[in-house]
Design a protein around this motif. Structure first.
Motif, mmCIF file in Angstrom:
data_model
loop_
_atom_site.group_PDB
_atom_site.id
_atom_site.type_symbol
_atom_site.label_atom_id
_atom_site.label_comp_id
_atom_site.label_asym_id
_atom_site.label_seq_id
_atom_site.Cartn_x
_atom_site.Cartn_y
_atom_site.Cartn_z
ATOM 1 N N ASP A 199 60.539 46.043 80.839
ATOM 2 C CA ASP A 199 60.022 46.471 79.534
ATOM 3 C C ASP A 199 59.754 47.969 79.557
ATOM 4 O OD1 ASP A 199 59.999 43.935 78.289
ATOM 5 O OD2 ASP A 199 58.117 43.430 79.307
ATOM 6 N N VAL A 200 59.989 48.602 78.420
ATOM 7 C CA VAL A 200 59.637 50.009 78.224
ATOM 8 C C VAL A 200 58.475 50.077 77.247
ATOM 9 C CG1 VAL A 200 60.409 52.240 77.343
ATOM 10 C CG2 VAL A 200 61.973 50.825 78.690
ATOM 11 N N VAL A 201 57.386 50.717 77.666
ATOM 12 C CA VAL A 201 56.202 50.899 76.828
ATOM 13 C C VAL A 201 56.166 52.353 76.377
ATOM 14 C CG1 VAL A 201 53.689 50.780 76.730
ATOM 15 C CG2 VAL A 201 54.971 49.090 78.074
ATOM 16 N N ALA A 202 55.955 52.561 75.080
ATOM 17 C CA ALA A 202 55.991 53.912 74.519
ATOM 18 C C ALA A 202 55.026 54.838 75.247
ATOM 19 C CB ALA A 202 55.650 53.871 73.033
ATOM 20 N N GLY A 203 55.546 55.990 75.668
ATOM 21 C CA GLY A 203 54.727 57.014 76.289
ATOM 22 C C GLY A 203 54.434 56.798 77.756
#
Length: 331
Positions: A312-316
């Motif tokens: 998963d990519v989490v913003a920031g």
């Protein structure tokens, strides 16, 4: 300078018009002796006469290269003083103008002769009596007028009806994006609804000069899928500043044989989106890419063995994704 700043976030309406108070362009307060560095605006370089671009003027689609680009002199001349303003009641523009003066009689090829040019702020020319076309360019903004010159001095003021646009981007926590991986494309909103790309690859923090109107801006963070769009309004004589929020992060991929293992070289990578599309392909031990927030699958091909891992990519939140070269992850 108290300019208006707006932040555009994904999920908001596509059109975001800036209607709050917007500051006057800094260049209007710069004295005549100042240079472009004082305003953050880069004055256009004076192009050689054989490379000047065509002008988008009614009745003027082409012109002949000038034999010289200097004011004419003769036994009888009239002085022409030129200045340009962003609005009717604005101060004269001190820097960044490009002036062109054309004759009004076409040559045998049907082109108007380029008589003289000047760059900077206001300009002065000594011209033989006759009729001329004067064109002022200020970035993408311009104005033109047909004038007659006699023996007496004449002053001409051009109104550009222009403003400035300055773009930047942030992450959800307010931290700065990697500016080297951020760029903006600016499109003109045509009357027919079509969008024409007029300024590609504009870097963050650069002020661009534009005719007053609405523009479609595409903010690209990286070169994969972190893209935000917004429609912005440029007001005459004012600077519009907008900060676009990107929900994205930087991801570094490693293929390792153990938890603390060294990344394996000669690895071919594919990054797959949730719908199964291939978003990126890289070869190397440490590929780094910018991805919009969401779920992805990394596929690593090393010496004919294929491994995959979902992440998963989490913003920031920048992250290093370590894919284990193990039977569990093998395909």
């Amino acid at each position: 300078m108290n300019a208006s700043v707006s932040t555009f976030r994904p999920g908001r309406p596509a059109i975001a018009l800036l209607s709050a108070a917007i500051a006057m362009l800094a260049l209007l307060a710069i004295p005549s002796g100042a240079n472009a560095q004082d305003t953050g605006l880069d004055p256009p370089a004076l192009a050689p006469e054989d490379t000047l671009p065509d002008l988008d003027l009614p009745g003027l689609t082409s012109y002949a290269p000038a034999n010289r680009v200097a004011p004419l002199t003769g036994v009888t001349t009239g002085e022409l003083f030129l200045e340009a303003r962003l609005t009717e009641d604005g101060a004269p523009v001190a820097n960044g103008l490009l002036w062109r003066i054309f004759g009004t009689q076409t040559d045998p090829d049907g082109k108007l002769p380029l008589i003289a040019t000047a760059s900077g702020g206001g300009a002065q020319f000594a011209l033989e009596p006759g009729s001329y076309l004067v064109h002022a360019a200020f970035g993408r903004a311009s104005a033109s007028a047909r004038i007659s010159i006699g023996e007496e001095a004449r002053r001409q003021t051009m109104v550009l009806n222009a403003g400035g646009l300055k773009l930047d981007a942030t992450l959800p926590d307010g931290s700065a994006v990697r500016e080297a991986k951020l760029a903006f494309d600016i499109y003109d909103m045509g009357a027919d609804g079509e969008r024409d790309l007029i300024l590609p690859e504009v870097p963050p923090g650069k002020t661009v000069r534009l005719p007053a109107g609405t523009y479609h801006v595409v903010s690209r963070y990286g070169d994969i899928n972190a893209t935000i769009r917004a429609d912005l309004r440029v007001e005459p004589g004012k600077l519009t500043e907008a900060a676009i929020e990107h929900r994205a992060a930087q991801v570094t991929l490693n293929l390792v044989r153990s938890e603390n293992g060294f990344p394996l070289a000669d690895t071919a990578w594919s990054v797959i989106g949730v719908s199964g599309e291939v978003l990126a392909e890289h070869v190397g031990a440490y590929p780094t890419l910018i991805l919009a927030a969401g779920e992805y699958t990394a596929i690593a091909n090393h010496r004919d063995a294929i491994y995959q891992h979902t992440f998963d990519v989490v913003a920031g939140r920048d992250v290093t994704v370590r894919v284990m070269a193990s039977e569990e992850n093998a395909q």
